[in-house]
Design an enzyme around this catalytic site. Sequence first.
Site, short mmCIF file in Angstrom:
data_model
loop_
_atom_site.label_atom_id
_atom_site.label_comp_id
_atom_site.label_asym_id
_atom_site.label_seq_id
_atom_site.Cartn_x
_atom_site.Cartn_y
_atom_site.Cartn_z
CD GLU A 187 -2.98 -1.08 0.09
OE1 GLU A 187 -2.88 -0.22 -0.81
OE2 GLU A 187 -3.87 -1.95 0.09
CG HIS B 201 -4.07 0.46 5.69
ND1 HIS B 201 -5.45 0.43 5.75
CD2 HIS B 201 -3.71 -0.65 4.99
CE1 HIS B 201 -5.88 -0.65 5.12
NE2 HIS B 201 -4.86 -1.33 4.65
CG HIS C 108 -6.76 -5.10 7.21
ND1 HIS C 108 -6.27 -6.18 6.53
CD2 HIS C 108 -6.51 -4.01 6.42
CE1 HIS C 108 -5.72 -5.77 5.38
NE2 HIS C 108 -5.85 -4.46 5.30
CG HIS D 88 -9.02 -2.72 2.49
ND1 HIS D 88 -8.33 -2.52 1.33
CD2 HIS D 88 -8.08 -2.96 3.44
CE1 HIS D 88 -7.03 -2.66 1.53
NE2 HIS D 88 -6.86 -2.92 2.82
#
Length: 225
Positions: free
Chosen positions: A77, A95, A97, A157
Site C-alpha cells: 500500500e 492503515h 484492518h 477493507h
Amino acid sequence: MIDYLPVRDAVATACRRLATEGLLIGTSGNVSVVDSQTGNVAVTATGVVLADCRAEQVSIVDSQGRLVDGDFQPTSELELHLGVIAATGVGAVVHTHAPAATAVSCVRDSLPVIHYQQLLLGGEIAVAPYATFGTSALADSVNSALAGRSAVLMANHGAVTTGATIEQAVENSLLLEWLCRLLIDSSALGSPRFLDESAQAAVIEAAINRSYGTVQPVTTDNKEN
Ligand SMILES: [Zn+2]
C-alpha cells in the site's frame, strides 16, 4: 550518512502498540512516518509480523516510492501512503484492518457523528469505495474520501488515519476503532441517534472556550472550595 533510526523506530513502536491494542493483526496493515530532515518516508515492509516489528525491518523510500535505504520490500500500500502524505502534508499515516472499523466499512456508506469526540477526527467519516488492495484506484479512492478529515474507512477493507505526528495518527486510529465499536454496540440496541450540525457546532464552541483536551493546572480562580 543520514541516521534514519529515530524515524524507523517510530514506525516500529507504533506497529507494536497498534498490534497490542488489537488494531494490527498478523501482517495486515501498515504505518508510515515522514522523516522531517529529508522528506523521505519510513514505511513498514511487506510480510513483517507487526506485533514484532523492529526498526531494521522498516524501509525508507523517497516521495516517488524509490527505495532509499533498507533491506526489505516496502508495503504493497505504498502508493496509498505516499498519496495521502503528498495531498495532505501530514507527518504520519496508519492503515489497519481493525475489527470494528472493517465491520462498519462492510455495511455503511459513512459514519455520521455518533459521539462528540468524533469531531477530533473532523466530523462525519466517509467510506471510500472499494478497490483492489495495492492499486492506484484504491489510493485515489482513499485520498478523495479523506477530504480534510483525519480518518477514512475503506469499503470491505479497513481504515486509514493521519496525524501531524505518528503518536497522533495512532491515537486517531484508536479513537476511530472506539467510535466504530460504539456504532456496532448501539446498533445492537436499536437505531443509534447521531449529532446534528447544530449539536456539532455547540461542541466545537464549548471545546474552544474550555480548551478541551489540554491539561490545565488548577489556579486560585477556578479552584473549588
Ligand atoms: Zn489493507
